[in-house]
Design a protein around this motif. Structure first.
Motif, PDB file in Angstrom:
ATOM      1  N   ILE A  30       0.841  -1.204   0.000  1.00 48.76           N
ATOM      2  CA  ILE A  30       0.000   0.000   0.000  1.00 48.76           C
ATOM      3  C   ILE A  30       0.874   1.251   0.000  1.00 48.76           C
ATOM      4  CG2 ILE A  30      -1.659   1.350   1.355  1.00 48.76           C
ATOM      5  CD1 ILE A  30      -2.778  -1.407   2.348  1.00 48.76           C
ATOM      6  N   GLU A  34       0.993   3.957  -2.884  1.00 46.43           N
ATOM      7  CA  GLU A  34       0.654   5.339  -2.554  1.00 46.43           C
ATOM      8  C   GLU A  34       1.741   6.302  -3.047  1.00 46.43           C
ATOM      9  OE1 GLU A  34      -1.462   7.306   1.303  1.00 46.43           O
ATOM     10  OE2 GLU A  34       0.153   5.864   1.677  1.00 46.43           O
ATOM     11  N   ILE A 136      -6.419   2.805  -2.462  1.00 46.66           N
ATOM     12  CA  ILE A 136      -5.436   2.889  -1.375  1.00 46.66           C
ATOM     13  C   ILE A 136      -6.146   3.053  -0.034  1.00 46.66           C
ATOM     14  CG2 ILE A 136      -3.677   4.419  -0.354  1.00 46.66           C
ATOM     15  CD1 ILE A 136      -2.736   4.889  -3.332  1.00 46.66           C
ATOM     16  N   SER A 140      -6.004   0.236   2.795  1.00 48.30           N
ATOM     17  CA  SER A 140      -5.417   0.669   4.052  1.00 48.30           C
ATOM     18  C   SER A 140      -6.398   0.475   5.210  1.00 48.30           C
ATOM     19  CB  SER A 140      -4.993   2.131   3.956  1.00 48.30           C
ATOM     20  OG  SER A 140      -4.352   2.532   5.136  1.00 48.30           O
TER      21      SER A 140
END
Length: 174
Positions: A30, A34, A136, A140
């Motif tokens: 992630i 990102e 994302i 997350s």
């Protein structure tokens, strides 16, 4: 800095396939994902259309709110990590004993660092509203909630009644 100060590596994720270490791999993915999305937004504007922007959310007011949330998240995470002092770890440390931190930000939320991460994700989505920042934020959210549950089980084993009483007084998020 903690590693230099205490000699203890605060990064606890290993290369095994248990739930904790697997979640660490997801968290790493992630983070890299990102950074790529933010890099495209910041440095390769001509590629931004490939991130499938939500043009109807691209407005200055939402962007300012997003930036404010990003700043708030940095403050929340910084204060929370500072208050954890030598107990701060990334993940679950089965080998090195620490104390249970229940003061400061931890008297308001059992997970203020994760709360800061979630605030940052929302802020990022408002600053860069597209399909990939939404993905994302979604990934997350799943990863953070998984990690919280793993850590709660560990803290119950590690601190017993002390943690249970703390969890009864202080909410998971806020």
């Amino acid at each position: 800095m903690l590693w230099r100060k205490t000699g203890i590596n605060p990064l606890t994720f290993k290369k095994t396939d248990n739930a904790h270490d697997y979640n660490g791999k997801v968290f790493t993915f992630i983070t890299i994902f990102e950074l790529i999305v933010v890099g495209i937004y910041a440095f390769k504007n001509e590629w931004y259309e490939y991130l499938l922007p939500f043009w109807y959310l691209e407005n200055p007011i939402l962007q300012k709110i997003g930036w404010a949330l990003l700043v708030i998240s940095l403050i929340v995470v910084w204060i929370s990590q500072s208050q954890m002092a030598n107990s701060w770890r990334i993940g679950i440390d089965e080998n090195n004993k620490t104390k249970l931190v229940t003061n400061g930000m931890f008297s308001i939320s059992r997970n203020p660092i994760f709360l800061g991460i979630m605030i940052a994700n929302i802020g990022l989505f408002l600053v860069i509203p597209n399909a990939f920042t939404l993905l994302i934020t979604s990934l997350s959210t799943l990863s953070v909630n998984t990690q919280i549950r793993l850590e709660e089980e560990f803290l119950k084993r590690e601190f017993g009644n002390e943690y249970i009483q703390y969890a009864e007084k202080v909410r998971r998020w806020i």
